[in-house]
Design a protein around this motif. Structure first.
Motif, PDB file in Angstrom:
ATOM      1  N   ALA A 178       0.696  -1.159  -0.097  1.00 19.88           N
ATOM      2  CA  ALA A 178       0.224   0.156  -0.183  1.00 19.88           C
ATOM      3  C   ALA A 178       0.750   1.446  -0.065  1.00 19.88           C
ATOM      4  O   ALA A 178       2.030   1.267   0.396  1.00 19.88           O
ATOM      5  N   ILE A 179       0.400   2.126  -0.667  1.00 21.68           N
ATOM      6  CA  ILE A 179       1.190   3.557  -0.782  1.00 21.68           C
ATOM      7  C   ILE A 179       0.095   4.736  -0.370  1.00 21.68           C
ATOM      8  O   ILE A 179      -1.162   4.468  -0.732  1.00 21.68           O
ATOM      9  N   GLU A 180       0.597   5.738   0.077  1.00 25.92           N
ATOM     10  CA  GLU A 180      -0.032   7.081   0.190  1.00 25.92           C
ATOM     11  C   GLU A 180       0.474   8.157  -0.585  1.00 25.92           C
ATOM     12  O   GLU A 180       1.750   8.232  -0.405  1.00 25.92           O
ATOM     13  N   ILE A 181      -0.132   8.888  -1.405  1.00 25.02           N
ATOM     14  CA  ILE A 181       0.437   9.775  -2.235  1.00 25.02           C
ATOM     15  C   ILE A 181      -0.263  11.300  -1.611  1.00 25.02           C
ATOM     16  O   ILE A 181      -1.304  11.532  -1.987  1.00 25.02           O
ATOM     17  N   LYS A 182       0.530  12.295  -0.995  1.00 24.81           N
ATOM     18  CA  LYS A 182       0.186  13.559  -0.578  1.00 24.81           C
ATOM     19  C   LYS A 182       0.066  14.260  -1.884  1.00 24.81           C
ATOM     20  O   LYS A 182       0.835  14.473  -2.652  1.00 24.81           O
ATOM     21  N   ILE A 183      -1.103  15.026  -1.895  1.00 25.39           N
ATOM     22  CA  ILE A 183      -1.371  15.968  -3.006  1.00 25.39           C
ATOM     23  C   ILE A 183      -0.609  17.426  -2.638  1.00 25.39           C
ATOM     24  O   ILE A 183      -0.849  17.824  -1.437  1.00 25.39           O
ATOM     25  N   PRO A 184       0.353  17.868  -3.398  1.00 20.99           N
ATOM     26  CA  PRO A 184       1.058  19.042  -2.931  1.00 20.99           C
ATOM     27  C   PRO A 184       0.068  20.329  -2.713  1.00 20.99           C
ATOM     28  O   PRO A 184      -1.008  20.263  -3.351  1.00 20.99           O
ATOM     29  N   ASP A 185       0.367  21.092  -1.935  1.00 25.83           N
ATOM     30  CA  ASP A 185      -0.142  22.213  -1.463  1.00 25.83           C
ATOM     31  C   ASP A 185      -0.828  23.277  -2.540  1.00 25.83           C
ATOM     32  O   ASP A 185      -1.673  23.754  -2.721  1.00 25.83           O
TER      33      ASP A 185
ATOM     34  N   LEU B 202      -9.616   7.677  -1.307  1.00 28.42           N
ATOM     35  CA  LEU B 202      -9.181   9.266  -1.125  1.00 28.42           C
ATOM     36  C   LEU B 202      -9.308   9.669   0.379  1.00 28.42           C
ATOM     37  O   LEU B 202     -10.432   9.392   0.892  1.00 28.42           O
ATOM     38  N   LYS B 203      -8.364  10.327   0.705  1.00 28.44           N
ATOM     39  CA  LYS B 203      -8.098  10.401   2.428  1.00 28.44           C
ATOM     40  C   LYS B 203      -8.452  12.064   2.431  1.00 28.44           C
ATOM     41  O   LYS B 203      -7.951  12.951   1.840  1.00 28.44           O
ATOM     42  N   SER B 204      -9.123  12.326   3.366  1.00 26.13           N
ATOM     43  CA  SER B 204      -9.568  13.805   3.730  1.00 26.13           C
ATOM     44  C   SER B 204      -8.743  14.213   4.831  1.00 26.13           C
ATOM     45  O   SER B 204      -7.918  13.503   5.456  1.00 26.13           O
ATOM     46  N   ALA B 205      -8.750  15.625   5.111  1.00 26.87           N
ATOM     47  CA  ALA B 205      -8.095  16.315   6.070  1.00 26.87           C
ATOM     48  C   ALA B 205      -8.277  15.631   7.368  1.00 26.87           C
ATOM     49  O   ALA B 205      -7.105  15.573   8.184  1.00 26.87           O
ATOM     50  N   ASP B 206      -9.324  15.474   7.599  1.00 25.19           N
ATOM     51  CA  ASP B 206      -9.540  14.658   8.954  1.00 25.19           C
ATOM     52  C   ASP B 206      -9.302  13.027   9.269  1.00 25.19           C
ATOM     53  O   ASP B 206      -9.426  12.547  10.419  1.00 25.19           O
ATOM     54  N   GLY B 207      -8.562  12.686   8.400  1.00 24.10           N
ATOM     55  CA  GLY B 207      -8.284  11.283   8.082  1.00 24.10           C
ATOM     56  C   GLY B 207      -9.197  10.033   7.728  1.00 24.10           C
ATOM     57  O   GLY B 207      -8.853   9.093   7.686  1.00 24.10           O
TER      58      GLY B 207
ATOM     59  N   TYR C 199     -14.209  16.865  -4.594  1.00 22.47           N
ATOM     60  CA  TYR C 199     -13.835  16.091  -3.568  1.00 22.47           C
ATOM     61  C   TYR C 199     -13.128  17.075  -2.686  1.00 22.47           C
ATOM     62  O   TYR C 199     -11.797  17.185  -2.733  1.00 22.47           O
ATOM     63  N   PRO C 200     -13.598  18.253  -2.063  1.00 24.82           N
ATOM     64  CA  PRO C 200     -12.744  19.382  -1.521  1.00 24.82           C
ATOM     65  C   PRO C 200     -11.967  19.235  -0.575  1.00 24.82           C
ATOM     66  O   PRO C 200     -10.985  19.826  -0.314  1.00 24.82           O
ATOM     67  N   ASP C 201     -12.178  17.896   0.324  1.00 23.89           N
ATOM     68  CA  ASP C 201     -11.540  17.745   1.590  1.00 23.89           C
ATOM     69  C   ASP C 201     -10.442  16.887   1.300  1.00 23.89           C
ATOM     70  O   ASP C 201      -9.562  16.656   2.210  1.00 23.89           O
ATOM     71  N   THR C 202     -10.016  16.541   0.070  1.00 28.13           N
ATOM     72  CA  THR C 202      -8.996  15.535  -0.297  1.00 28.13           C
ATOM     73  C   THR C 202      -7.729  16.098   0.010  1.00 28.13           C
ATOM     74  O   THR C 202      -7.473  17.140  -0.600  1.00 28.13           O
ATOM     75  N   VAL C 203      -6.991  15.357   0.595  1.00 29.98           N
ATOM     76  CA  VAL C 203      -5.575  15.709   0.766  1.00 29.98           C
ATOM     77  C   VAL C 203      -4.464  14.747   0.321  1.00 29.98           C
ATOM     78  O   VAL C 203      -3.364  15.024   0.111  1.00 29.98           O
ATOM     79  N   SER C 204      -5.057  13.702   0.227  1.00 29.41           N
ATOM     80  CA  SER C 204      -3.832  12.473  -0.341  1.00 29.41           C
ATOM     81  C   SER C 204      -4.862  11.355  -0.862  1.00 29.41           C
ATOM     82  O   SER C 204      -5.991  11.066  -0.880  1.00 29.41           O
ATOM     83  N   ILE C 205      -4.061  10.688  -1.853  1.00 28.67           N
ATOM     84  CA  ILE C 205      -4.764   9.480  -2.489  1.00 28.67           C
ATOM     85  C   ILE C 205      -4.038   8.201  -2.273  1.00 28.67           C
ATOM     86  O   ILE C 205      -2.747   8.167  -2.041  1.00 28.67           O
ATOM     87  N   ILE C 206      -4.886   7.005  -1.758  1.00 30.81           N
ATOM     88  CA  ILE C 206      -4.143   5.846  -1.220  1.00 30.81           C
ATOM     89  C   ILE C 206      -4.330   4.813  -2.173  1.00 30.81           C
ATOM     90  O   ILE C 206      -5.428   4.450  -2.710  1.00 30.81           O
ATOM     91  N   ILE C 207      -3.312   4.061  -2.608  1.00 35.77           N
ATOM     92  CA  ILE C 207      -3.500   3.069  -3.463  1.00 35.77           C
ATOM     93  C   ILE C 207      -3.256   1.718  -2.527  1.00 35.77           C
ATOM     94  O   ILE C 207      -2.156   1.666  -1.866  1.00 35.77           O
ATOM     95  N   ARG C 208      -4.155   0.866  -2.640  1.00 36.95           N
ATOM     96  CA  ARG C 208      -3.807  -0.301  -1.467  1.00 36.95           C
ATOM     97  C   ARG C 208      -4.343  -1.751  -2.502  1.00 36.95           C
ATOM     98  O   ARG C 208      -5.386  -1.862  -2.984  1.00 36.95           O
ATOM     99  N   ASN C 209      -3.142  -2.662  -2.455  1.00 36.02           N
ATOM    100  CA  ASN C 209      -3.347  -4.064  -3.016  1.00 36.02           C
ATOM    101  C   ASN C 209      -3.272  -4.812  -1.872  1.00 36.02           C
ATOM    102  O   ASN C 209      -2.488  -5.278  -1.626  1.00 36.02           O
ATOM    103  N   ARG C 210      -4.480  -5.406  -1.674  1.00 32.21           N
ATOM    104  CA  ARG C 210      -4.999  -6.417  -0.721  1.00 32.21           C
ATOM    105  C   ARG C 210      -4.641  -7.650  -1.103  1.00 32.21           C
ATOM    106  O   ARG C 210      -4.769  -8.782  -0.455  1.00 32.21           O
ATOM    107  N   ASN C 211      -4.568  -7.895  -2.462  1.00 34.63           N
ATOM    108  CA  ASN C 211      -4.619  -9.130  -3.107  1.00 34.63           C
ATOM    109  C   ASN C 211      -3.345  -9.771  -2.901  1.00 34.63           C
ATOM    110  O   ASN C 211      -2.248  -9.313  -2.252  1.00 34.63           O
TER     111      ASN C 211
END
Length: 701
Positions: free
Chosen positions: A255-262, A353-358, A386-398
């Motif tokens: 799994a990875i989390e990609i922070k969207i630049p400010d 999609l991850k919001s600012a509140d987690g 998706y105005p509160d989105t701050v990062s994108i998570i890619i999760r490979n549970r397979n």
């Protein structure tokens, strides 16, 4: 009149002196009336002076309990005033908050290539759009300096032009917007566009989209993966993530989390796009994780028979006998030793999609098209959805799939209708971008008053680290207002003392008066000794400031003396003290500072509070002083009545003086006429007597 001259009279019989003496007696009523008029005017001036003192005292008292009282004033200090400051309103809440300035708002400032100082601007229509405003000018052609002057006359508060002297022969044209914000950039239209391209100020746009998540350093493991695991399977991690062919490959259980630049978050119109490719692997990792019921586990996860030491042997009389080795083969598996089965996982939920509140939201990519050649899913979505989105998570549970993710791109949602960019930009139009308590906010101006209630932020430049802004009470303003009030009270009391008592020492005690002021005050000593209203008003005023005001059952501060304001606040030793006897107040600054530090609200209530619960202030020092002074200085009040009476007397006295002066002039003229006739008669008789004497003398001869 010192000298009276009667025309045609030689004053042989001292007629002038006689008329002057008679007129002096006649002027006595006029002199008395003139003295009376002077007294009236002095009294009227005295009432006006005391009216000014009382009005100033009333205003000062009112300011201590009104809506704009200084006890509600707020101050703001910033830990990084270079980058951001704040201006709190009276209703701002006390406390602190965090601000991270990513970038201040900026305005377009473009400069052209160097040109000859004799260069001219061709005729045409030059139009510049800034936001919703357009500056347009029909130019007949001419010198660049004249062009700049004409453009500035029309630019107003939106556009400014100037010349930059590069050297003695060369110059450049500088154009700048006077309004900050991305929406207020300069758009060149009509002949302004062609001229800007010709002079090297603009060129065709070469700007590209913003790309992020291009290497592993921009990737992180989502915090939630620390508890994200299935029974018997390893937790999701970054260990199986590698960069290959410009993409991020996620092995099973990664799994990875990609922070969207400010800078992208600041532009809510951006569209984020990337591709995702899921591929089945030849071997499922669960094949290597199945547990076998053997006695011993060896490296690699397989199981084998246990290794036992040799059986041993014995030798006797040259004969050696070997023991048989033990048989450890397990040919039967008991029911309790059945194989533990781990099921493979097949999951198409890759993107979140991850919001600012987690919080996380599943993002279904099955709705997007698949490239028929590569098999990649082409994902694209507008950030504003998706105005509160701050990062994108890619999760490979397979357990039997890998997932490949391309770098991510961000571009404006709509193409720019002005496809040019500055060649030599000094600054480019941009919104202010800052974080308030971790929330990214954008505004067109560097003065922001709609984020924090009753607080205006002033953004100057980016912060190096988080700035803390504290909102606190303005104790210095409260202290100055109190000292001003005491000063106005003492001046009013001194004026009342002077007018109601004929004691020269009252003036000598006032060390703050200049020599001219002392002389002026001396003329007013005891003017209204017989006016009971002044003595009564002074007593009421002193009672108001020395009173007790228990604004609540648990009130800690109920008197001025408790905060260091009293007639003996200086703590002078025993003996006669004129100021204390007269009732003048003193201030113990150390005690006042301590009281303001610890009892600010109590001091506020001391000057004005609601005693009956109707939400209207009806008691307190400030309220009572304001009420008492209003009775004196308001329209139709006591002083207005006194001055109106004096106005009537002054007008009457002036009329009487005018009548007396007319009568005196007539009287003087009459006396002059009569004495002139008398001297004429006497001179005639004298002439006749001389003539007779001469006749007798001739006859005798």
């Amino acid at each position: 009149m010192a000298d009276i001259s009667i025309p045609g009279v030689s004053n042989k019989y001292r007629s002038n002196e006689t008329v002057e003496g008679l007129m002096k007696i006649e002027r006595i009523p006029l002199t008395r009336e003139q003295e009376t008029l002077e007294l009236y005017e002095t009294q009227q001036a005295a009432w006006r002076d005391i009216n000014q003192r009382m009005s100033e005292l009333r205003s000062s008292a009112k300011s201590l309990y009104s809506f704009e009282n200084p006890f509600n004033n707020k101050l703001a200090d910033s830990s990084d005033e270079r980058a951001v400051t704040a201006e709190p309103g009276r209703d701002a809440s006390f406390g602190s908050f965090k601000i991270d300035v990513i970038a201040p708002a900026a305005a377009d400032r473009f400069i052209s290539d160097e040109s000859d100082k004799k260069a001219t601007v061709p005729a045409g229509v030059y139009s510049y759009q800034i936001g919703e405003k357009t500056v347009s000018m029909k130019w007949k052609g001419g010198k660049l300096a004249d062009f700049v002057t004409s453009l500035n006359k029309r630019g107003g508060k939106n556009l400014k032009a100037s010349l930059v002297n590069v050297n003695s022969d060369k110059q450049s044209l500088l154009l700048e917007s006077l309004v900050t914000g991305k929406e207020n950039r300069i758009i060149f239209k009509d002949d302004a566009l062609s001229y800007a391209i010709e002079t090297g100020m603009l060129q065709k746009s070469t700007k590209s989209i913003i790309t992020f998540a291009q290497d592993k350093s921009e990737l992180s493991l989502p915090k939630s993966e620390q508890i994200e695991s299935e029974q018997g399977l390893p937790e999701l991690s970054l260990d199986g993530v590698e960069e290959r062919d410009g993409k991020s490959y996620l092995a099973p259980r990664s799994a990875i989390e990609i922070k969207i630049p400010d800078e992208i978050l600041a532009d809510k119109d951006s569209i984020i796009s990337f591709s995702v490719l899921a591929e089945n692997l030849e071997h499922d990792i669960t094949e290597n994780l199945q547990a076998e019921p053997v006695a011993e586990e060896i490296d690699g996860g397989a199981f084998s028979e246990p290794e036992l030491p040799p059986a041993g042997s014995i030798t006797f009389s040259g004969v050696t006998i070997f023991n048989n080795p033990a048989n450890t083969f397990l040919d039967e598996i008991s029911e309790s030793e059945e194989m533990v089965q781990i099921d493979p996982i097949f999951d198409d939920s890759f993107v979140f999609l991850k919001s600012a509140d987690g919080t996380e939201t599943f993002f279904d990519i099955s709705q997007f098209p698949i490239d028929p050649e590569t098999g990649e899913t082409q994902v694209s979505f507008p950030l504003k959805d998706y105005p509160d989105t701050v990062s994108i998570i890619i999760r490979n549970r397979n357990t039997g799939r890998s997932v490949a993710v391309s770098p991510m791109n961000a571009e404006p949602s709509k193409k720019d209708d002005f496809d040019y960019e500055p060649v030599h930009p000094i600054t480019e139009a941009a919104d202010a971008v800052f974080k308030y308590e971790g929330i990214t906010i954008t505004r067109a101006s560097n003065s922001v008053d709609d984020v924090i209630p009753h607080v205006t932020l002033h953004i100057n430049e980016a912060t190096e680290k988080t700035a803390t802004i504290n909102i606190k009470p303005d104790k210095e303003a409260a202290k100055n207002a109190l000292i001003t009030f005491i000063g106005k009270y003492n001046q009013t009391l001194a004026e009342m003392n002077i007018l109601s008592q004929n004691k020269p020492e009252l003036i000598a005690e006032l060390e703050y008066l200049s020599d001219d002021e002392k002389e002026s005050e001396t003329k007013k000593l005891g003017l209204f000794q017989s006016d009971y209203s002044l003595s009564s008003g002074k007593t009421s005023l002193q009672r108001a400031l020395s009173g007790n005001y228990p604004y609540s059952d648990d009130a800690e501060i109920t008197m001025l003396s408790q905060i260091g304001i009293s007639t003996n606040a200086s703590g002078a030793g025993g003996g006669y003290n004129a100021s204390q006897i007269r009732g003048y107040l003193e201030v113990d600054e150390k005690k006042l500072d301590s009281s303001l530090e610890n009892h600010l609200d109590a001091i506020k209530n001391l000057f004005g509070y609601d005693s009956d619960g109707d939400l209207i202030i009806d008691s307190g020092i400030g309220f009572l002083v304001d009420k008492q002074m209003a009775a004196w200085v308001q329209s139709g009040g006591l002083i207005a009545s006194r001055t109106a009476t004096l106005d009537t007397k002054i007008q009457s006295s002036k009329k009487k003086i005018a009548t007396l002066e007319t009568q005196l002039k007539s009287k003087e003229s009459e006396l002059k006429r009569k004495y002139a006739q008398m001297e004429g008669s006497l001179n005639s008789l004298q002439s006749q007597s001389t003539s007779i004497d001469n006749t007798f003398n001739r006859n005798s001869n």
